[in-house]
Motif scaffolding. Structure first.
Motif, PDB file in Angstrom:
ATOM      1  N   THR A 101       1.650  -3.718  -3.675  1.00  0.00           N
ATOM      2  CA  THR A 101       1.305  -4.886  -4.477  1.00  0.00           C
ATOM      3  C   THR A 101       2.544  -5.710  -4.760  1.00  0.00           C
ATOM      4  O   THR A 101       3.665  -5.189  -4.768  1.00  0.00           O
ATOM      5  CB  THR A 101       0.690  -4.505  -5.842  1.00  0.00           C
ATOM      6  OG1 THR A 101       1.674  -3.854  -6.634  1.00  0.00           O
ATOM      7  CG2 THR A 101      -0.537  -3.635  -5.695  1.00  0.00           C
ATOM      8  N   PHE A 106      -0.261 -10.538  -4.275  1.00  0.00           N
ATOM      9  CA  PHE A 106      -1.128  -9.878  -3.299  1.00  0.00           C
ATOM     10  C   PHE A 106      -1.276  -8.397  -3.590  1.00  0.00           C
ATOM     11  O   PHE A 106      -0.461  -7.793  -4.290  1.00  0.00           O
ATOM     12  CB  PHE A 106      -0.621 -10.077  -1.866  1.00  0.00           C
ATOM     13  CG  PHE A 106       0.686  -9.386  -1.566  1.00  0.00           C
ATOM     14  CD1 PHE A 106       0.724  -8.044  -1.208  1.00  0.00           C
ATOM     15  CD2 PHE A 106       1.888 -10.075  -1.638  1.00  0.00           C
ATOM     16  CE1 PHE A 106       1.918  -7.404  -0.935  1.00  0.00           C
ATOM     17  CE2 PHE A 106       3.094  -9.450  -1.364  1.00  0.00           C
ATOM     18  CZ  PHE A 106       3.103  -8.101  -1.013  1.00  0.00           C
ATOM     19  N   VAL A 108      -2.448  -4.874  -1.167  1.00  0.00           N
ATOM     20  CA  VAL A 108      -2.800  -4.329   0.145  1.00  0.00           C
ATOM     21  C   VAL A 108      -3.380  -2.940  -0.082  1.00  0.00           C
ATOM     22  O   VAL A 108      -2.837  -2.159  -0.866  1.00  0.00           O
ATOM     23  CB  VAL A 108      -1.561  -4.238   1.075  1.00  0.00           C
ATOM     24  CG1 VAL A 108      -1.933  -3.649   2.420  1.00  0.00           C
ATOM     25  CG2 VAL A 108      -0.912  -5.611   1.242  1.00  0.00           C
ATOM     26  N   ASN A 120      -8.162  -1.925   6.746  1.00  0.00           N
ATOM     27  CA  ASN A 120      -7.113  -2.387   5.855  1.00  0.00           C
ATOM     28  C   ASN A 120      -7.632  -3.636   5.171  1.00  0.00           C
ATOM     29  O   ASN A 120      -8.256  -4.484   5.810  1.00  0.00           O
ATOM     30  CB  ASN A 120      -5.827  -2.702   6.622  1.00  0.00           C
ATOM     31  CG  ASN A 120      -5.226  -1.463   7.219  1.00  0.00           C
ATOM     32  OD1 ASN A 120      -5.105  -0.442   6.552  1.00  0.00           O
ATOM     33  ND2 ASN A 120      -4.855  -1.524   8.478  1.00  0.00           N
ATOM     34  N   THR A 121      -7.384  -3.728   3.875  1.00  0.00           N
ATOM     35  CA  THR A 121      -7.875  -4.880   3.140  1.00  0.00           C
ATOM     36  C   THR A 121      -6.752  -5.493   2.319  1.00  0.00           C
ATOM     37  O   THR A 121      -5.850  -4.786   1.873  1.00  0.00           O
ATOM     38  CB  THR A 121      -9.088  -4.469   2.259  1.00  0.00           C
ATOM     39  OG1 THR A 121      -9.664  -5.613   1.668  1.00  0.00           O
ATOM     40  CG2 THR A 121      -8.711  -3.485   1.198  1.00  0.00           C
ATOM     41  N   THR A 122      -6.798  -6.800   2.192  1.00  0.00           N
ATOM     42  CA  THR A 122      -5.794  -7.514   1.406  1.00  0.00           C
ATOM     43  C   THR A 122      -6.494  -8.478   0.455  1.00  0.00           C
ATOM     44  O   THR A 122      -7.562  -9.005   0.746  1.00  0.00           O
ATOM     45  CB  THR A 122      -4.808  -8.313   2.288  1.00  0.00           C
ATOM     46  OG1 THR A 122      -5.545  -9.243   3.078  1.00  0.00           O
ATOM     47  CG2 THR A 122      -3.995  -7.412   3.179  1.00  0.00           C
ATOM     48  N   TYR A 123      -5.846  -8.682  -0.668  1.00  0.00           N
ATOM     49  CA  TYR A 123      -6.298  -9.645  -1.664  1.00  0.00           C
ATOM     50  C   TYR A 123      -5.081 -10.505  -1.961  1.00  0.00           C
ATOM     51  O   TYR A 123      -4.033  -9.979  -2.324  1.00  0.00           O
ATOM     52  CB  TYR A 123      -6.752  -8.939  -2.946  1.00  0.00           C
ATOM     53  CG  TYR A 123      -7.780  -7.868  -2.692  1.00  0.00           C
ATOM     54  CD1 TYR A 123      -9.135  -8.138  -2.822  1.00  0.00           C
ATOM     55  CD2 TYR A 123      -7.397  -6.585  -2.287  1.00  0.00           C
ATOM     56  CE1 TYR A 123     -10.078  -7.153  -2.567  1.00  0.00           C
ATOM     57  CE2 TYR A 123      -8.332  -5.601  -2.028  1.00  0.00           C
ATOM     58  CZ  TYR A 123      -9.674  -5.896  -2.169  1.00  0.00           C
ATOM     59  OH  TYR A 123     -10.603  -4.920  -1.906  1.00  0.00           O
ATOM     60  N   SER A 124      -5.213 -11.801  -1.797  1.00  0.00           N
ATOM     61  CA  SER A 124      -4.094 -12.683  -2.128  1.00  0.00           C
ATOM     62  C   SER A 124      -4.518 -13.639  -3.236  1.00  0.00           C
ATOM     63  O   SER A 124      -5.687 -14.016  -3.338  1.00  0.00           O
ATOM     64  CB  SER A 124      -3.598 -13.441  -0.895  1.00  0.00           C
ATOM     65  OG  SER A 124      -4.625 -14.238  -0.343  1.00  0.00           O
TER      66      SER A 124
END
Length: 191
Positions: A101, A106, A108, A120-124
């Motif tokens: 993080t 973001f 991950v 795999n996931t990401t948050y931005s």
């Protein structure tokens, strides 16, 4: 009899063409959705980073509110994880673990769906003139199986994308309904 033979050869030829065409389809699946919220990045970030908050906004918790959850590690940030167990076929069992993080920028994470593979996931979280743009993206390797590739193109993006949209809309409702400056009870954990 000739008609059946021609029909069988036609189906075989079609399957062969589909298999050949699948060689040109990427084996990497990416699903991505975004939403803008009228709230600061820290409020949006904490909804995702603090795993116990997921029970309030996750689209899958809405599908099966009786799923069993077990948490481990810190409340949020790198190392935080939870396992879920559900008898609902649209939820199943799996594990979610935050791997990296950068606060308010973001997150991950890795998702393990057991026999259904990993992703795999990401948050931005990007500042905008009106608040924050949250982007939720997931990448998964489909392999060389033609059926998996076609399902990825024609089914998974729509289905998972719709789940992401529900989750993002839930986050939007939560963070926009909080009074300005209110911090979540778990805020600051795991940074």
């Amino acid at each position: 009899m000739k008609l059946l033979k021609r029909l069988g050869l036609g189906i075989l030829a079609l399957l062969l063409l589909l298999a050949i065409f699948s060689l040109f389809i990427s084996s990497r699946l990416r699903v991505e959705r975004s939403i803008e919220v009228a709230a600061p990045a820290d409020a949006a970030f904490e909804q995702v980073n603090t795993l116990r908050n997921w029970e309030r906004w996750s689209p899958w918790h809405g599908i099966d509110p009786h799923m069993l959850l077990t948490y481990s590690g810190p409340d949020g940030g790198a190392g935080a994880s939870y396992n879920w167990f559900s008898k609902h076929p649209d939820v199943g069992d799996g594990q979610f673990k935050i791997t990296k993080t950068e606060p308010y920028k973001f997150i991950v994470a890795e998702m393990n769906f057991g026999p259904n593979g990993t992703a795999n996931t990401t948050y931005s979280f990007d500042k905008t003139a009106k608040g924050t743009r949250i982007t939720w993206a997931m990448e998964s390797e489909l392999g060389m199986n033609p059926v998996s590739k076609y399902m990825g193109i024609f089914l998974i993006d729509d289905v998972v994308g719709a789940d992401f949209e529900r989750g993002l809309n839930n986050i939007k409702q939560i963070v926009e309904s909080q009074p300005a400056g209110q911090q979540d009870a778990h805020a600051g954990h795991g940074h």
